[in-house]
Design a protein around this motif. Structure first.
Motif, PDB file in Angstrom:
ATOM      1  N   ARG A 183       0.842  -1.198   0.000  1.00  0.00           N
ATOM      2  CA  ARG A 183       0.000   0.000   0.000  1.00  0.00           C
ATOM      3  C   ARG A 183       0.878   1.248   0.000  1.00  0.00           C
ATOM      4  O   ARG A 183       1.884   1.322   0.709  1.00  0.00           O
ATOM      5  CB  ARG A 183      -0.924   0.001   1.224  1.00  0.00           C
ATOM      6  N   ARG A 184       0.486   2.189  -0.815  1.00  0.00           N
ATOM      7  CA  ARG A 184       1.238   3.427  -0.946  1.00  0.00           C
ATOM      8  C   ARG A 184       0.294   4.618  -1.031  1.00  0.00           C
ATOM      9  O   ARG A 184      -0.886   4.474  -1.373  1.00  0.00           O
ATOM     10  CB  ARG A 184       2.122   3.410  -2.200  1.00  0.00           C
ATOM     11  N   ALA A 185       0.848   5.783  -0.758  1.00  0.00           N
ATOM     12  CA  ALA A 185       0.141   7.049  -0.953  1.00  0.00           C
ATOM     13  C   ALA A 185       1.042   7.986  -1.733  1.00  0.00           C
ATOM     14  O   ALA A 185       2.271   7.925  -1.637  1.00  0.00           O
ATOM     15  CB  ALA A 185      -0.230   7.674   0.390  1.00  0.00           C
ATOM     16  N   GLY A 186       0.410   8.836  -2.530  1.00  0.00           N
ATOM     17  CA  GLY A 186       1.179   9.772  -3.336  1.00  0.00           C
ATOM     18  C   GLY A 186       0.454  11.082  -3.520  1.00  0.00           C
ATOM     19  O   GLY A 186      -0.709  11.248  -3.124  1.00  0.00           O
ATOM     20  N   VAL A 187       1.145  12.008  -4.147  1.00  0.00           N
ATOM     21  CA  VAL A 187       0.614  13.343  -4.408  1.00  0.00           C
ATOM     22  C   VAL A 187       0.709  13.622  -5.901  1.00  0.00           C
ATOM     23  O   VAL A 187       1.699  13.268  -6.555  1.00  0.00           O
ATOM     24  CB  VAL A 187       1.388  14.409  -3.608  1.00  0.00           C
ATOM     25  N   LEU A 188      -0.328  14.247  -6.433  1.00  0.00           N
ATOM     26  CA  LEU A 188      -0.366  14.651  -7.839  1.00  0.00           C
ATOM     27  C   LEU A 188       0.029  16.109  -7.947  1.00  0.00           C
ATOM     28  O   LEU A 188      -0.643  16.991  -7.388  1.00  0.00           O
ATOM     29  CB  LEU A 188      -1.783  14.442  -8.399  1.00  0.00           C
ATOM     30  N   LEU A 189       1.128  16.357  -8.643  1.00  0.00           N
ATOM     31  CA  LEU A 189       1.598  17.723  -8.865  1.00  0.00           C
ATOM     32  C   LEU A 189       2.486  17.728 -10.095  1.00  0.00           C
ATOM     33  O   LEU A 189       3.472  16.991 -10.152  1.00  0.00           O
ATOM     34  CB  LEU A 189       2.390  18.245  -7.660  1.00  0.00           C
ATOM     35  N   HIS A 190       2.157  18.556 -11.076  1.00  0.00           N
ATOM     36  CA  HIS A 190       3.030  18.683 -12.237  1.00  0.00           C
ATOM     37  C   HIS A 190       4.211  19.587 -11.885  1.00  0.00           C
ATOM     38  O   HIS A 190       4.050  20.545 -11.113  1.00  0.00           O
ATOM     39  CB  HIS A 190       2.258  19.261 -13.418  1.00  0.00           C
ATOM     40  N   PRO A 191       5.408  19.320 -12.421  1.00  0.00           N
ATOM     41  CA  PRO A 191       6.555  20.171 -12.077  1.00  0.00           C
ATOM     42  C   PRO A 191       6.353  21.655 -12.354  1.00  0.00           C
ATOM     43  O   PRO A 191       6.942  22.495 -11.675  1.00  0.00           O
ATOM     44  CB  PRO A 191       7.685  19.591 -12.934  1.00  0.00           C
ATOM     45  N   THR A 192       5.534  22.002 -13.349  1.00  0.00           N
ATOM     46  CA  THR A 192       5.296  23.425 -13.621  1.00  0.00           C
ATOM     47  C   THR A 192       4.613  24.108 -12.451  1.00  0.00           C
ATOM     48  O   THR A 192       4.661  25.343 -12.341  1.00  0.00           O
ATOM     49  CB  THR A 192       4.425  23.612 -14.877  1.00  0.00           C
ATOM     50  N   SER A 193       3.966  23.340 -11.557  1.00  0.00           N
ATOM     51  CA  SER A 193       3.251  23.908 -10.416  1.00  0.00           C
ATOM     52  C   SER A 193       4.130  24.122  -9.199  1.00  0.00           C
ATOM     53  O   SER A 193       3.660  24.600  -8.167  1.00  0.00           O
ATOM     54  CB  SER A 193       2.073  22.998 -10.031  1.00  0.00           C
ATOM     55  N   LEU A 194       5.406  23.756  -9.293  1.00  0.00           N
ATOM     56  CA  LEU A 194       6.322  23.955  -8.180  1.00  0.00           C
ATOM     57  C   LEU A 194       6.644  25.438  -7.987  1.00  0.00           C
ATOM     58  O   LEU A 194       6.576  26.228  -8.925  1.00  0.00           O
ATOM     59  CB  LEU A 194       7.624  23.202  -8.441  1.00  0.00           C
ATOM     60  N   PRO A 195       7.031  25.828  -6.783  1.00  0.00           N
ATOM     61  CA  PRO A 195       7.568  27.180  -6.597  1.00  0.00           C
ATOM     62  C   PRO A 195       8.917  27.306  -7.295  1.00  0.00           C
ATOM     63  O   PRO A 195       9.482  26.324  -7.793  1.00  0.00           O
ATOM     64  CB  PRO A 195       7.739  27.282  -5.069  1.00  0.00           C
ATOM     65  N   GLY A 196       9.454  28.512  -7.305  1.00  0.00           N
ATOM     66  CA  GLY A 196      10.757  28.727  -7.924  1.00  0.00           C
ATOM     67  C   GLY A 196      10.653  28.673  -9.432  1.00  0.00           C
ATOM     68  O   GLY A 196       9.621  28.372 -10.009  1.00  0.00           O
ATOM     69  N   GLY A 197      11.754  28.968 -10.095  1.00  0.00           N
ATOM     70  CA  GLY A 197      11.736  28.932 -11.548  1.00  0.00           C
ATOM     71  C   GLY A 197      11.112  30.186 -12.121  1.00  0.00           C
ATOM     72  O   GLY A 197      10.227  30.798 -11.522  1.00  0.00           O
ATOM     73  N   VAL A 198      11.546  30.558 -13.292  1.00  0.00           N
ATOM     74  CA  VAL A 198      11.048  31.764 -13.964  1.00  0.00           C
ATOM     75  C   VAL A 198       9.771  31.425 -14.720  1.00  0.00           C
ATOM     76  O   VAL A 198       9.797  30.668 -15.687  1.00  0.00           O
ATOM     77  CB  VAL A 198      12.104  32.327 -14.940  1.00  0.00           C
TER      78      VAL A 198
END
Length: 492
Positions: free
Chosen positions: A9-24
């Motif tokens: 059994r596992r748990a995870g999070v859905l997040l595309h890298p473009t949604s991360l903080p940082g970056g221009v």
């Protein structure tokens, strides 16, 4: 047989890298991506799910990429390039055009690389070009030609280039040699940064979960490069396109416009095209969601001249033969079937024939009776449960938008919880019998309306959502770790 990555059994999070903080302008594969890996691991999660990674068209949708094999250069961390000595430090002004700024900075980086790179780095670059030549050479030429023709699609280019006349291609390669090197360099950098992130994830016992659209964009190097696999006329235009039929939500259905495959041609050479595609995906990810899985049993074929999907028809495709060939080639298929929508017994049989986990969406669970397959008491162990997906509103926004009687049904089913939304639905996902539970980052942060990633059927304002580290409460990681442990999802 449950895929090896889902044996516990596992748990995870859905997040595309473009949604991360940082970056221009958008999140990228730099320090914040590595920090996010650490956050997930500390919170008891062992899976990071993201959307497709390919270079996008102007609308930013990762589901209509310019290439199935290339990485999106907008995900390259410029800060990492500075750290490597391949770029001078710089900060953009507030009114900068983000895409143009990133393109210019990558061009500067290539020049610095050629001046400063060690012999080892130069050898790595040459080895990368040689190893990926089966797709990289054509991709680089496609991107250079697309830029030369002001962003026009390949089927709008002069006929010799459109139709891949060997002399015209050879001449273009000479004329655009500098641009080709630039594109190859960007893909080299993307691959190096991705491998660094993947290595960090492995060190933290975190699996990476990708997403693969079933169809490809008409304007893509993949269609231009191998037209024989697609149903096109002599000018490169589709003779039939993909979509879905009319239903309760849309009287005219949905006309997606992707060219359909010539399945008989693909099958004739042992599905080599799919072998190459899956090789790229499995190199990047531990687990892969297959979007619109029902299209591997039958797809909705719409005449290309039609403006709507009304006159389409279901056409069978050799999905079983495809997956049998892939299974023989790879030995195992760590795939998740996106089995949503108009699902027939034949589609379920294809899914179950290969033991692919399906998807259970909790936001879909409360609009009918006790036999609703998305209600937790109907979940399957061989499944992936979500509070919602990238196409849904946040759970809080969804709940607040429900009519009062539907809200009552939700809270009654969940046992009149004392916690505010979205936490009761998050707990329901974690408590599910399904082996993997995925929660969008917006629900981890308890965000409401206006914070969704995508609204299907619209073209403006999508794919831009980002979070900020300040939104993560100091005790959130520990709270999540207790929850994942309580429901047996802290993977060792």
């Amino acid at each position: 047989m449950i895929p090896a990555v889902l044996e516990q059994r596992r748990a995870g999070v859905l997040l595309h890298p473009t949604s991360l903080p940082g970056g221009v302008g958008n999140g990228d594969l730099g320090a914040d991506a590595h920090r996010f890996v650490d956050f997930l691991a500390q919170a008891g999660f062992s899976v990071w799910q993201m959307l497709p990674l390919g270079p996008t068209h102007r609308d930013g949708s990762p589901y209509h990429a310019l290439s199935l094999h290339a990485g999106n250069p907008m995900l390259i961390s410029l800060d990492r390039l500075v750290e490597w000595g391949w770029l001078e430090p710089d900060r953009p002004g507030a009114a900068v055009n983000v895409a143009a700024y990133r393109v210019e900075r990558l061009a500067q980086s290539y020049k610095k690389f050629m001046q400063r790179a060690t012999d080892s780095d130069q050898r790595d670059f040459a080895a990368f070009i040689n190893r990926e030549a089966h797709w990289l050479e054509d991709y680089a030429l496609y991107r250079a030609l697309r830029r030369e023709y002001s962003g026009q699609a390949w089927f709008q280019w002069p006929a010799p280039l459109r139709d891949r006349d060997p002399d015209a291609l050879a001449t273009a390669r000479v004329r655009l040699s500098d641009e080709l090197e630039q594109v190859c360099f960007e893909q080299f950098v993307f691959a190096r940064q991705w491998e660094a992130l993947r290595s960090h994830a492995e060190q933290r016992n975190l699996l990476l979960f990708g997403d693969m659209p079933i169809f490809v964009a008409h304007d893509s190097v993949d269609v231009w490069m191998q037209r024989e696999y697609f149903r096109l006329d002599d000018s490169g235009q589709p003779t039939a396109v993909a979509g879905v039929p009319p239903d309760y939500f849309s009287a005219q259905g949905q006309r997606w416009g992707n060219p359909l495959y010539r399945w008989e041609r693909m099958q004739a050479d042992g599905f080599r095209w799919w072998m190459a595609r899956m090789t790229t995906e499995f190199r990047r990810f531990d687990l892969l969601r297959v979007d619109h899985f029902r299209g591997f049993e039958a797809c909705w074929e719409i005449p290309a001249a039609d403006a709507t999907a009304v006159n389409g028809r279901w056409v069978r495709v050799p999905g079983e033969a495809l997956f049998e060939s892939l299974l023989r080639h790879f030995g195992s298929l760590p795939l998740v079937a996106e089995d949503l929508g108009m699902i027939t017994p034949e589609v379920l049989a294809l899914r179950d024939r290969f033991d692919f986990p399906g998807m259970e969406i909790l936001q879909f669970a409360f609009d009918s009776g006790a036999d609703n397959p998305y209600l937790p008491h109907n979940h399957r162990k061989l499944g992936v449960v979500y509070t919602g997906t990238h196409d849904n509103d946040t759970t809080l926004g969804w709940f607040e938008n429900l009519p009062a009687e539907r809200q009552l049904r939700v809270v009654e089913y969940l046992g009149y919880p004392h916690e505010p939304m979205p936490w009761p639905l998050v707990r329901a996902a974690l408590a599910s019998v399904s082996q993997l539970a995925i929660v969008p980052m917006q629900d981890i942060l308890a965000l409401g309306r206006g914070q969704r990633m995508n609204t299907p059927g619209t073209t403006d304002g999508n794919w831009r959502w980002r979070f900020h580290w300040e939104q993560i409460a100091p005790d959130l990681g520990e709270r999540l770790k207790r929850m994942t442990a309580m429901y047996g999802r802290t993977a060792g």
